[in-house]
Design an enzyme around this catalytic site. Sequence first.
Site, PDB file in Angstrom:
ATOM      1  N   SER A  17      95.724  86.945  23.958  1.00 35.25           N
ATOM      2  CA  SER A  17      96.185  85.742  24.896  1.00 35.25           C
ATOM      3  C   SER A  17      95.568  85.864  26.008  1.00 35.25           C
ATOM      4  CB  SER A  17      97.414  85.840  25.213  1.00 35.25           C
ATOM      5  OG  SER A  17      97.954  84.504  26.428  1.00 35.25           O
ATOM      6  N   THR A  64     104.353  80.049  22.566  1.00 34.65           N
ATOM      7  CA  THR A  64     102.878  79.519  22.256  1.00 34.65           C
ATOM      8  C   THR A  64     102.598  79.966  20.542  1.00 34.65           C
ATOM      9  OG1 THR A  64     100.191  79.374  22.141  1.00 34.65           O
ATOM     10  CG2 THR A  64     101.148  82.021  22.912  1.00 34.65           C
ATOM     11  N   LYS A  68     106.440  76.967  19.632  1.00 33.22           N
ATOM     12  CA  LYS A  68     106.935  75.680  19.967  1.00 33.22           C
ATOM     13  C   LYS A  68     107.896  74.704  19.995  1.00 33.22           C
ATOM     14  CE  LYS A  68     102.056  75.716  21.860  1.00 33.22           C
ATOM     15  NZ  LYS A  68     100.890  74.566  22.443  1.00 33.22           N
ATOM     16  N   TYR A 219      89.294  77.428  22.178  1.00 29.67           N
ATOM     17  CA  TYR A 219      87.956  78.364  22.620  1.00 29.67           C
ATOM     18  C   TYR A 219      87.711  79.388  21.832  1.00 29.67           C
ATOM     19  CZ  TYR A 219      92.900  80.479  24.641  1.00 29.67           C
ATOM     20  OH  TYR A 219      93.567  81.287  24.635  1.00 29.67           O
TER      21      TYR A 219
END
Length: 280
Positions: A17, A64, A68, A219
């Site tokens: 992260s 995350t 969620k 990403y």
Amino acid sequence: MAKKDRYAVFGNPIKHSKSPRIHKMFVEQTNQQMEYTAKEVPAEKFFTAVTDFFDHGGKGLNCTLPLKELAFDFADEKTERAEICKAVNTLAVKANGKILGDNTDGCGLITDLKNNRVDIKNARVLLLGAGGASRGILAPILEQSPRHLILANRTRKKADDLAEEFHLYGFVDGSGFAELKGKKFDLIINATSASLYDEMPPVESGILAENGVCYDLAYGNRPTAFVRWGAEQNARLSLDGLGMLVEQAAEAFYIWRKIRPDTKVVIDSLHAARRFSLDE
Ligand code: ATR
């Protein structure tokens, strides 16, 4: 020295992260007395871990994947945008001690698109994937008044069901991948989890309009398969989700601290670090 307010991100996995780095840069910019850490929390331990965090004075949390929906269930109160997507990525302690659940993902995407001068108004938009990531951004995209939004998914029924659920926010139609042939889109957003496996959803070449834009919510340190595909299709821009990540973090930071950090310097710094890691 003043005691620091505690914030964290919970997820599983969480090792890679970038959120602690992003919030550290926000803190340095704004001189806040706060710390932000990352913790790996499996779904079955979520409720215990969150309760413990807030019982020990924690002020706010990001949640995350895959937490969620659980964060949505945990929150005492939810914002309208969290209610719409039925998922929460930001928890905050309110003045009355109740825990507020919000979702800043859609807002992060729209802000990053605007930063890159990508206008959704009147655009023909294609959204790939019908899972949690699509659910989080559908209403914010429709709010921008695209000409139309096609939601395409490998499992067609999921696309139809999700499109049906979001009809009241604007024109959205479900589709399979094969039916996309011959259509043209100004903006194609990849919200499938294919990028995590360096795979490309099965879309044909030629569906990106001239000057069209590709945007991957995922990403990585290298361009994702979808970002590479966008470049091959001569996209005006083929972006990954790093900008969205910073923008959704900035929105969470604002909810917690009522200060808006400068996101551009943070995005630029992460891009530079990524280029450096590729040069190594
Ligand atoms: P998330 O919360 O990240 O959206 P998810 O809810 O498991 O994760 O949804 C993953 C999405 O990516 C789904 O739309 C899935 O398609 P299916 O519903 O048909 O399973 C899609 N997906 C995953 N891998 C894919 C691939 N290789 N090609 C196309 N779609 C893929």
